[in-house]
Scaffold this active site. Sequence first.
Site, PDB file in Angstrom:
ATOM      1  CB  ILE A 121      34.004  49.992  36.793  1.00  0.00           C
ATOM      2  CG1 ILE A 121      33.164  49.629  38.023  1.00  0.00           C
ATOM      3  CG2 ILE A 121      35.454  50.252  37.194  1.00  0.00           C
ATOM      4  CD1 ILE A 121      33.556  48.313  38.684  1.00  0.00           C
TER       5      ILE A 121
ATOM      6  CB  SER B  63      26.823  46.039  23.053  1.00  0.00           C
ATOM      7  OG  SER B  63      26.777  46.375  24.432  1.00  0.00           O
TER       8      SER B  63
ATOM      9  NE  ARG C 288      35.655  38.701  40.056  1.00  0.00           N
ATOM     10  CZ  ARG C 288      35.331  39.815  40.702  1.00  0.00           C
ATOM     11  NH1 ARG C 288      36.162  40.848  40.670  1.00  0.00           N
ATOM     12  NH2 ARG C 288      34.193  39.914  41.359  1.00  0.00           N
TER      13      ARG C 288
ATOM     14  CD  GLU D 257      42.161  37.691  43.708  1.00  0.00           C
ATOM     15  OE1 GLU D 257      42.426  38.477  42.790  1.00  0.00           O
ATOM     16  OE2 GLU D 257      41.159  37.813  44.439  1.00  0.00           O
TER      17      GLU D 257
ATOM     18  CG  HIS E  38      40.388  41.465  44.648  1.00  0.00           C
ATOM     19  ND1 HIS E  38      39.929  40.289  44.129  1.00  0.00           N
ATOM     20  CD2 HIS E  38      39.484  42.401  44.267  1.00  0.00           C
ATOM     21  CE1 HIS E  38      38.799  40.484  43.468  1.00  0.00           C
ATOM     22  NE2 HIS E  38      38.511  41.775  43.549  1.00  0.00           N
TER      23      HIS E  38
END
Length: 324
Positions: free
Chosen positions: A159, A180, A239, A268, A287
Amino acid sequence: MTKPYVFITRKLPEDVVAPLLAIAEVEMWPHEDMAVPHDVLVEKAKRATAILPMVSDPIDEDVLAAGSGLKVVANMGVGYDNIDVPAATKRGVLVCNTPDVLTDTTADLTFALLLATARRLVEAAEFLKEGKWKSWSPFLLAGADVHHKTIGIVGMGNIGQAVAKRAKGFDMNILYYNRSRRPEAEEKLGAVYRPFADLLAESDFVVCLTPLTRETRHLFNREAFRQMKTSAIFINAARGAVVDEQALYEALVAGEIAAAGLDVFEKEPVAADHPLLSLPNVVALPHIGSATYETRRAMMTLARDNIIAVLEDRSPLTPVNELS
């Protein structure tokens, strides 16, 4: 022979569930917009061979301990911090998620949230609806340019790279921080790796897309916000618990950063009286990162197919853990 029992924690379309019915007894929680109570989930787990939960359903030790016959938990989401994966692995339960099918959709929403926050779109729409627009003025609802600015992406997974691809179309300077290095993103997208503190200091837009882990919980705390530019805009589509929400509120009120766009919260659904919702420089969403009809159906289908594979003694399509 008794069919395996599958429990699905929300009401899904009948055509999505139909292939399961040929090989299993399927029960769905009869509500689409209401969470199954945890005690009910524990009770259903006692019979379940498979559970298909949403990312908001906690599959914890209580659920896993009750599920003595449980073989697979197929999460409808790419994140799986709602599942106690080590406990599942210890009990021989496969955990699956739905990666890839939601990458572009979530990246679209993330960049839309960035644009909406930068250009004050929600605030402007409400300004108009409330009859406040009386005349044109040079700095009426003036926001921040996005093009040619520096975006810092924290979490350069699929993403994150998809967001970087969209940022490239806006001629943005792309920085990233990740556990990484991502040579493919550096080569294809011109993304430049920065240590976390350097990224915060240099970025006009800081976009959080990192998974929630022990290491990333409250990664964005008061110290992190103080390292950002006072003109910086913070976006979180990962998150909620990656952010210390009290620290974010204090940073916004103190003018330590300019604005925030949030698709996720630590708890939530978020309450209407949440302090962050009171601030005009916060764009908050419920969300909806992957919420398109096409993508949500693809997620449902992949979760279903993971269950079918396990029930037919095949390897799941997208496993999170490995069993010995």
